[in-house]
Design an enzyme around this catalytic site. Structure first.
Site, mmCIF file in Angstrom:
data_model
loop_
_atom_site.group_PDB
_atom_site.id
_atom_site.type_symbol
_atom_site.label_atom_id
_atom_site.label_comp_id
_atom_site.label_asym_id
_atom_site.label_seq_id
_atom_site.Cartn_x
_atom_site.Cartn_y
_atom_site.Cartn_z
ATOM 1 N N THR A 41 0.926 -1.209 0.105
ATOM 2 C CA THR A 41 0.042 0.154 -0.130
ATOM 3 C C THR A 41 0.721 1.245 -0.079
ATOM 4 O OG1 THR A 41 -1.496 -1.232 1.364
ATOM 5 C CG2 THR A 41 -1.955 1.251 1.234
ATOM 6 N N TYR A 128 -2.166 -10.978 2.146
ATOM 7 C CA TYR A 128 -2.003 -9.588 2.601
ATOM 8 C C TYR A 128 -3.472 -9.217 2.625
ATOM 9 C CZ TYR A 128 -1.136 -4.311 2.601
ATOM 10 O OH TYR A 128 -1.255 -3.003 2.962
ATOM 11 N N LYS A 153 -0.035 -11.031 6.243
ATOM 12 C CA LYS A 153 0.329 -9.689 6.681
ATOM 13 C C LYS A 153 -1.160 -9.031 7.060
ATOM 14 C CE LYS A 153 0.670 -5.411 5.730
ATOM 15 N NZ LYS A 153 1.014 -4.223 4.907
ATOM 16 N N ASP A 154 -1.440 -8.813 8.382
ATOM 17 C CA ASP A 154 -2.770 -8.360 8.703
ATOM 18 C C ASP A 154 -2.852 -6.787 8.946
ATOM 19 O OD1 ASP A 154 -5.435 -9.142 9.148
ATOM 20 O OD2 ASP A 154 -5.087 -9.432 11.207
ATOM 21 N N ILE A 194 5.135 -4.773 9.550
ATOM 22 C CA ILE A 194 5.243 -4.289 8.113
ATOM 23 C C ILE A 194 4.485 -3.093 8.139
ATOM 24 C CG2 ILE A 194 4.838 -4.791 5.684
ATOM 25 C CD1 ILE A 194 4.703 -7.869 6.096
HETATM 26 C C1 FW2 Z 1 1.899 -1.427 3.312
HETATM 27 C C2 FW2 Z 1 2.099 -1.899 4.580
HETATM 28 C C3 FW2 Z 1 1.753 -1.050 5.913
HETATM 29 C C4 FW2 Z 1 0.295 -0.790 5.560
HETATM 30 C C5 FW2 Z 1 -0.135 0.266 6.822
HETATM 31 C C6 FW2 Z 1 -1.104 1.013 6.439
HETATM 32 O O1 FW2 Z 1 1.800 -2.304 2.446
HETATM 33 O O2 FW2 Z 1 1.900 -0.404 3.125
HETATM 34 O O3 FW2 Z 1 -0.654 -1.822 5.757
HETATM 35 O O4 FW2 Z 1 0.814 1.055 7.114
HETATM 36 O O5 FW2 Z 1 -0.927 2.300 5.823
HETATM 37 O O6 FW2 Z 1 2.271 -3.098 4.748
#
Ligand code: FW2
Length: 287
Positions: A41, A128, A153-154, A194
């Site tokens: 993201t 994800y 990844k939650d 993460i």
């Molecule tokens: C991503 C993450 C982190 C986010 C989180 C929401 O892919 O960016 O899910 O920081 O902004 O793993």
């Protein structure tokens, strides 16, 4: 317990700036990041083409073998093409959001999607799960029923939701994706976090992990609350865009810009963020 950066994708005049990506990746890894989550993201993955993601995968894996490549697209042909491409590199895993936007997909169809990914690669496949963004929750029971996932990844504010994956599938990796739950994620023994803040304050995340491991709950909490204060200022401005500015503020270099419609912050917004964060920065430096 790992600190994993969902690494930003730097753009200049609409194009991916690979040099800046490499320098940023090297810098945050030097400061304690253990692995890179590419095209998530924060990396604006859904806004990237297949070719752009292939290029990022190639450069990320030149920096570290600890790369988790986010491969979700809205058509399965691009997903499978990227998974095949990823096979060329010695990386840690591929991850995917579930098929998104289309609310009419059945559980069987979502499970079929992940099983197709698993069948297409010898790399571990991670889920994800980000219900607020994709409009669908793949919970622990469903993830277990899919049968081939090696990690998750939650991203949501619910720690119990993430722990359920670990309870039902103790053999898989479970990472939390919420900046406000870094301390809690380490304290309950998840496999790591993460989180976008790994792009701008990787050293602080290392300190939180150290404090939790030493049982210094007070210190971990003070550091976590400072992150929460940053989020309170940055979120209303647009968190994705703010992350670029926060890299500039905390790491002291130009990380490029996001890609519209994730518009860069305007100058008054940048000033507001810098002003609010300067006091937090001073306190962080003392801890
Ligand atoms: C991503 C993450 C982190 C986010 C989180 C929401 O892919 O960016 O899910 O920081 O902004 O793993």
């Amino acid at each position: 317990m790992d600190i994993i950066a969902p690494i930003i994708t730097p753009f200049r005049s609409g194009k991916v700036d690979v040099e800046t990506f490499i320098n940023h990746a090297k810098n945050i890894m030097k400061k304690g990041v253990d692995a890179l989550f590419v095209a998530g993201t924060t990396g604006l993955g859904p806004a990237l083409s297949l070719e752009e993601r292939e290029a990022l995968l190639e450069v990320a894996s030149s920096v570290t073998r600890r790369v988790i490549m986010q491969v979700g697209f809205l058509n399965v042909y691009d997903v499978l093409a990227l998974v095949k491409y990823a096979e060329k590199f010695d990386i840690e895993a591929v991850a995917s959001v579930p098929p998104y936007y289309f609310p009419g997909l059945s559980q069987r169809q979502v499970a079929k999607y992940f099983r197709e990914l698993c069948a297409a690669t010898s790399l571990p496949v991670y889920l994800y799960n980000y219900p607020a963004a994709v409009g669908r929750n793949v919970d622990a029971e469903m993830a277990k029923a899919i049968g081939c996932l090696k990690g998750v990844k939650d991203t949501n504010p619910d720690l119990a939701h993430t722990l359920a994956y670990k309870r039902l599938m103790p053999e898989i990796k479970a990472y939390k994706g919420s900046d406000s739950l870094v301390m809690a994620s380490f304290a309950v023994g998840l496999d790591g976090v993460i989180v976008a803040s790994a792009n701008y304050i990787p050293d602080v995340l290392v300190k939180i992990r150290d404090a939790v491991l030493k049982g210094d709950v007070e210190k971990a909490k003070r550091l976590q609350f400072l992150i929460n204060e940053i989020l309170e200022v940055a979120t209303p401005l647009g968190y994705n865009s703010s992350v670029y500015e926060l890299v500039r503020i905390f790491q002291g270099y130009d990380p490029g810009e996001p890609r519209p419609p994730i518009y860069p912050l305007e100058s008054e917004e940048r000033e507001k963020l810098a002003k609010a964060v300067s006091r937090i920065k001073e306190t962080l430096n003392k801890l």
